[in-house]
Design a protein around this motif. Sequence first.
Motif, PDB file in Angstrom:
ATOM      1  N   UNK A 128       4.119 -24.869   3.919  1.00  0.00           N
ATOM      2  CA  UNK A 128       3.293 -23.668   4.062  1.00  0.00           C
ATOM      3  C   UNK A 128       1.876 -23.891   3.538  1.00  0.00           C
ATOM      4  N   UNK A 129       1.737 -24.562   2.397  1.00  0.00           N
ATOM      5  CA  UNK A 129       0.412 -24.825   1.822  1.00  0.00           C
ATOM      6  C   UNK A 129      -0.420 -25.710   2.738  1.00  0.00           C
ATOM      7  N   UNK A 130       0.186 -26.729   3.329  1.00  0.00           N
ATOM      8  CA  UNK A 130      -0.534 -27.623   4.237  1.00  0.00           C
ATOM      9  C   UNK A 130      -1.004 -26.869   5.478  1.00  0.00           C
ATOM     10  N   UNK A 131      -0.152 -25.991   5.996  1.00  0.00           N
ATOM     11  CA  UNK A 131      -0.536 -25.198   7.159  1.00  0.00           C
ATOM     12  C   UNK A 131      -1.703 -24.273   6.822  1.00  0.00           C
ATOM     13  N   UNK A 132      -1.656 -23.676   5.625  1.00  0.00           N
ATOM     14  CA  UNK A 132      -2.749 -22.803   5.196  1.00  0.00           C
ATOM     15  C   UNK A 132      -4.062 -23.574   5.133  1.00  0.00           C
ATOM     16  N   UNK A 133      -4.029 -24.795   4.597  1.00  0.00           N
ATOM     17  CA  UNK A 133      -5.239 -25.615   4.521  1.00  0.00           C
ATOM     18  C   UNK A 133      -5.785 -25.918   5.912  1.00  0.00           C
ATOM     19  N   UNK A 134      -4.912 -26.202   6.858  1.00  0.00           N
ATOM     20  CA  UNK A 134      -5.349 -26.514   8.219  1.00  0.00           C
ATOM     21  C   UNK A 134      -6.063 -25.316   8.858  1.00  0.00           C
TER      22      UNK A 134
END
Length: 332
Positions: A183-189
């Motif tokens: 979820x955190x990686x998707x938010x960064x993207x």
Amino acid sequence: MSTHSPPDRSIWAQREERSNFATLRLMTWISLRLGRPFGRVLLRGIVLYYLLLAPAARRASRAYLARVLGRRVRWRDVYRHIFVFATTIHDRVYLLSERFDLFDIRVQGGELVDAALAAGRGAFLVGGHFGSFEVLRAIGRTRPSLRVAIMMYEENARNVNAALATVNPAVKRDVIALGRPEAMLEAREYLDAGAMIGMLADRTLRQDGGDTLLPLEFLGGRVGFPLGPMRMAAMLGRPVIFLTGVYRGGNRYDVHFEALADFSETPRSERAAQVDAAVARYAHLLEQHCRQAPYNWFNFFDFWRESAPTPSEIPPEHTQRERTRTTGTLDA
């Protein structure tokens, strides 16, 4: 490193939604075919039915209204409270259908969104279970470059979301499902692409209740507000904008954007203190809006009891600061 153990999974996350998919589909169909005025008439009957058969929500409404109104709560106050909630859900049918002509939406602080879009690094739009988040869709109509991904636990409103998805399948809903490592990686993207991340920050980000809570005064009681949303914004180094879509009756909504925090250049050594300050400001803004529009609060459970922090949930650094302030007071 904190050694506190996570509390039990929060009660709100365990609670299944009180809704029936077939009933929601029927209500959606009637609303679109027969119009909003007729749908509002039906809504009054549905609210009365719910009010009679949901004693826990009724008690929670009374407890909250007694705090915010500062007087004896009458039966019609509780009815109005639940009706406002139901109305914002009903209006989502028309917002998703892009029937923006049905609404009088007034925006304050829109320049904050414009500045974030111009910077191209995205931002967090943080609200609460207060008012309507869906009115943001109407704001996006005047800002074609505005893209918002919602971070949420989809299962907590599965029936409502499924019914609303049938309204306009062409409407793309960007959702970052919480409870997953990625979820955190998707938010960064999303943020790197200039999008906004929308989230509600008055409940824990983790369904196991594992967020650290910051104890704060809120409407005359002590409440633990989760640090998770602000910690995420701090880790990703982005600005945070407070958002409310306040229902004012009839067809009117007032949308407020207010500066909450900016972690773009926050040194790691100052991150914890600035996160605490941001959560405290969030609680202050939320309380302020509750007092100005009390019937827009949509947490129908004992928010004070279920959100009260236990000693293991209070961050060690906060406990040390409280001890220092108390010692200083006593020494004086």
